[in-house]
Design a protein around this motif. Structure first.
Motif, short mmCIF file in Angstrom:
data_model
loop_
_atom_site.label_atom_id
_atom_site.label_comp_id
_atom_site.label_asym_id
_atom_site.label_seq_id
_atom_site.Cartn_x
_atom_site.Cartn_y
_atom_site.Cartn_z
N ASN A 195 4.11 3.73 5.72
CA ASN A 195 4.47 3.07 6.98
C ASN A 195 5.93 3.40 7.24
N ALA A 196 6.23 4.04 8.37
CA ALA A 196 7.60 4.49 8.64
C ALA A 196 8.59 3.33 8.72
N HIS A 197 8.09 2.12 8.99
CA HIS A 197 8.98 0.97 9.17
C HIS A 197 9.06 0.08 7.94
N ASP A 198 8.17 0.28 6.99
CA ASP A 198 8.18 -0.50 5.75
C ASP A 198 7.47 0.33 4.69
N THR A 199 8.26 1.08 3.91
CA THR A 199 7.66 2.05 2.99
C THR A 199 7.02 1.39 1.76
#
Ligand code: ZN
Length: 257
Positions: free
Chosen positions: A69-73
């Motif tokens: 997830n680009a916003h929460d790796t």
């Protein structure tokens, strides 16, 4: 099948993906780049609603692929949850699910052009298990601590270098997809030996992003897997992203997590 039980697969938005596929070749190109053998790995963002095509432009080349997830790796591709729902081989309309607690679709496969010609029963390309080649694994092939395949030229090191610009480290890697690699499952041993790839120049796999994804790719030093590692040079791969103009409504988790 009698006396066999399957893990349930959540409902699939077939109409959305059928419509998307009907227009797949019309989408405008957003970005295109080549990952050379020298670069060997790169990480980049694929936005929600885009498709990503990975092409073996010059011929068969194994590609290891990780997704976050680009916003929460902390949320990343979970191959074990994906393969229990979707199967062990990548194929069209397969969803790639994320890790718990979200367990939601990250990407869906929209195309695979490889024409499979199995030598051993059940052999296929692109599998969800097996993770990446690594220094320890290559050591047992070359038995040399200073060999480039041990020191830096392996998918573990390629992926680690690729994600560094995004602030991620080796511990953030996860067990990845093995694209364009062909294997079968040996019923006796449970091992998964490889067999020669059927990938032709220009073959590709393509994914639709259901969320903003950070993707990392490695050009595996095993090349096509057709020959011993020192008998075949790896080949560059081409990555293309397309703006579909189509947004699938966000996945609704029945438990609301
Ligand atoms: Zn590799």
């Amino acid at each position: 099948m009698q006396d066999a039980w399957y893990v349930p697969r959540p409902p699939f938005p077939q109409a959305f993906f059928d419509e998307l596929n009907a227009h797949r070749t019309e989408f405008p190109l957003a970005e295109e780049f080549v990952i050379s053998v020298e670069e060997a790995g790169r990480a980049f963002i694929v936005k929600r609603g885009q498709t990503m095509r990975i092409t073996c432009a010059e011929g068969a080349q194994i590609v290891d692929m990780c997704i976050w997830n680009a916003h929460d790796t902390r949320e990343r591709f979970a191959n074990e949850y994906s393969l229990t729902r979707e199967g062990i081989w990548l194929q069209r309309d397969m969803r790639l699910w994320s890790s718990l607690p979200k367990l939601r679709p990250m990407m869906t496969v929209t195309a695979d052009t490889v024409k499979n010609k199995p030598v051993h029963p059940g052999a296929r390309h692109h599998y969800l298990f097996g993770a990446h080649c690594n220094p320890q694994g290559w050591y047992w092939v070359v038995k040399d601590r200073e060999h480039p395949l041990v020191t830096h030229n392996n998918c573990y090191c390629n992926l680690t270098r690729a994600i560094a610009p995004f602030g991620l480290v080796a511990a953030d890697l996860h067990d990845n997809l093995n694209l364009f690699m062909k294997c079968f499952v040996d019923a006796e041993s449970g091992l998964h030996p490889w067999e020669p790839s059927d990938v032709e120049p220009g073959d590709y796999v393509e994914f639709y992003a259901e969320m903003d994804c950070l993707v990392a790719l490695s050009v595996c030093p095993s090349a096509s897997g057709r020959k011993a590692h020192d008998e075949e040079a790896p080949k560059p791969i081409t990555v293309s992203t397309y703006d579909t103009g189509r947004l699938l409504p966000e996945y609704e988790d029945p438990l609301g997590s």
